[in-house]
Design a protein around this motif. Structure first.
Motif, PDB file in Angstrom:
ATOM      1  N   SER A 110       0.831  -1.218   0.000  1.00 19.37           N
ATOM      2  CA  SER A 110       0.000   0.000   0.000  1.00 19.37           C
ATOM      3  C   SER A 110       0.858   1.259   0.000  1.00 19.37           C
ATOM      4  N   THR A 111       1.972   1.240   0.735  1.00 16.51           N
ATOM      5  CA  THR A 111       2.854   2.415   0.760  1.00 16.51           C
ATOM      6  C   THR A 111       3.479   2.622  -0.618  1.00 16.51           C
ATOM      7  N   SER A 112       3.876   1.522  -1.247  1.00 13.69           N
ATOM      8  CA  SER A 112       4.438   1.641  -2.604  1.00 13.69           C
ATOM      9  C   SER A 112       3.385   2.178  -3.566  1.00 13.69           C
ATOM     10  N   THR A 113       2.114   1.807  -3.324  1.00 14.55           N
ATOM     11  CA  THR A 113       1.031   2.319  -4.174  1.00 14.55           C
ATOM     12  C   THR A 113       0.884   3.829  -3.989  1.00 14.55           C
ATOM     13  N   VAL A 114       0.939   4.273  -2.718  1.00 15.91           N
ATOM     14  CA  VAL A 114       0.856   5.719  -2.446  1.00 15.91           C
ATOM     15  C   VAL A 114       2.015   6.438  -3.136  1.00 15.91           C
TER      16      VAL A 114
END
Ligand code: CMC
Length: 431
Positions: free
Chosen positions: A237-241
């Motif tokens: 999810s952080t990589s998506t952000v």
């Protein structure tokens, strides 16, 4: 920090290409493959990013072999024991533990941003009565980009900070509203005299018709869970952000994309999946049959809450959560909780089984968190929203770090094409 020590050999031409080594303060360095395509005319291929660093970051460090997790250098177990979620938010965002006045100012700012615009509330009217709270969270957080677009200049550090404060302050209000919508109860206003987690519990469980007393043990248990979930470096999810944010998009939209990624059962959705799995197994006598299904990979059945891409040892968060579980269950007089007993049984069997030992599969953060949430009266479909509330600070910190870095480029991976080679258009009547 950068020195050339590795090289790639082109077997066809004999040409050698040096790969500069990018080293951090601690941990595994990365070979910089950014020029491989220019020099050798090939891409590097790493689906799932098992060997690929997408960025440098100074926020969180994980040593997966030793089971170590540090926020800004501080071991997570020390923070869970001595700190508060709000102090950890300051640390994760700003890099240092706050002095007293800094903490007061930060906490004051978060408290003052807890309300949501009345127009944001009306978005909830549009959702179907049984919408999953994560679906509502994704939509409503995305909608915040329509409310603050004129005060969100990504290039202005003050605007970036206000965005982070708003996001951290409003996400519990939005999560609680999603809960209330699901149960058809009136939304409760935030109470800014309460601490972060007490306020969230109040917004979820209070009703206008009667007074509500926040159980301090429940609030502290939630606070510890939130500390443990605050950040986890370059997870999905952080990589998506970061991926969305690298385009320069509105940061609320970037956080919304992170929430969508978190929802999946292999990531933050695992806490919900664990409880569903425990319900399905039902009784300890069914454990051997379930384990056989897992080990034989029948219909892709997995032991949810077990295994991790990075931890090849105990997830340090799981150990702390298991202790918290015992504490909360004892406080609530539920020491003999059948789900806890089932989970302990599954853990005991898995840790002594060759299938799990060979693959280095240990309980992760999600294995026990659902049992605490359930004991606190939080329904299963709210488990992942709880994770999202806690992880919001990590997403904001990564977005701020990336946006402040002038060397950030749009994230644009390449591919190995496996489709049809070039061919000419055939008119419909000739196909
Ligand atoms: N149960 C049974 N087998 C498993 C499990 C599991 N939970 N996890 C991995 N394996 C097996 C997998 O089948 C594979 O076996 P083989 O070598 O025979 O093909 C091997 O272990 C390696 O698994 P992988 O899927 O290649 O590992 P990964 O690093 O790609 O996936 C994971 C990591 C977390 C997605 C995976 O372990 C998993 O699906 N766990 C269950 C879901 C879960 O608990 N997720 C929460 C993760 S922690 C919190 C968070 O990220 O939000």
């Amino acid at each position: 920090m950068t020195q050339a020590t590795y090289s790639l050999l082109n077997n066809q031409t004999g040409e050698k290409t040096e790969l500069p080594l990018v080293t951090g303060t601690i941990g595994t360095p990365g070979a910089d493959v950014g020029k491989v395509y220019d020099k050798l005319g090939i891409f590097t291929y790493d689906p799932g990013f098992t060997s690929t660093c997408s960025t440098k970051s100074a926020i969180t460090y994980i040593d997966g072999d030793e089971g170590v997790l540090l926020y800004r250098g501080y071991p997570v177990d020390q923070l869970a024991e001595h700190s508060s979620f709000i102090e950890v938010c300051y640390l994760v965002l700003h890099g240092e533990l706050p002095k007293k006045d800094q903490l007061e100012a930060f906490e004051g700012s978060i408290r003052r941003h807890t309300m949501i615009n009345e127009g944001v509330k009306r978005f909830f009217d549009g959702f179907y009565y049984d919408a999953h709270p994560m679906a509502m969270l994704t939509g409503v957080v995305g909608a915040l980009s329509a409310f603050y677009h004129d005060t969100t200049n990504n290039k202005d550090p003050k605007h970036r900070e206000i965005f982070a404060h708003r996001m951290i302050a409003k996400i519990p209000t939005i999560a609680a509203a999603a809960y209330k919508k699901f149960y058809g109860q009136p939304f409760m206003h935030p109470q800014n005299n309460l601490d972060y987690c007490s306020n969230l519990l109040q917004m979820m469980f209070a009703v206008p018709a009667e007074p509500y007393h926040v159980d301090p043990v429940a609030a502290r248990a939630l606070d510890v869970l939130f500390i443990l979930h605050a950040d986890h470096e370059q997870n999905a999810s952080t990589s998506t952000v970061r991926m969305a944010g690298s385009t320069g998009c509105n940061p609320y939209a970037a956080i919304s994309s992170g929430i969508a990624a978190l929802w999946g059962p292999l990531h933050g959705g695992a806490n919900e999946a664990v409880l569903n799995m425990l319900d399905e197994i039902g009784d300890a006598k069914h454990v051997p049959e379930f384990m056989n299904k897992v080990k034989n990979k029948v219909e892709g059945v997995r032991l949810m809450g077990f295994g991790h891409r990075v931890y090849k040892n105990f997830d340090p968060r799981a150990k702390i959560i298991r202790e918290q579980c015992h504490k909360v269950l004892k406080h609530l007089g539920k020491e003999n909780d059948p789900k806890m007993e089932l989970a302990l049984k599954l853990e005991e069997i898995a840790l002594s089984d060759d299938y799990f030992k060979q693959r280095k599969l240990y309980p992760n953060v999600d294995f026990y968190s659902g049992i605490i949430y359930e004991a606190l009266g939080i329904p299963v479909n709210m488990f992942t929203p709880m994770f999202a509330v806690a992880r919001t600070v990590g997403w904001c910190a990564h977005w701020m770090e990336m946006t402040a870095d002038s060397s950030t480029r749009i994230a644009r991976p390449r591919q190995v094409y496996t489709g049809a080679p070039v061919r000419n258009y055939v008119p419909c009547d000739q196909r």
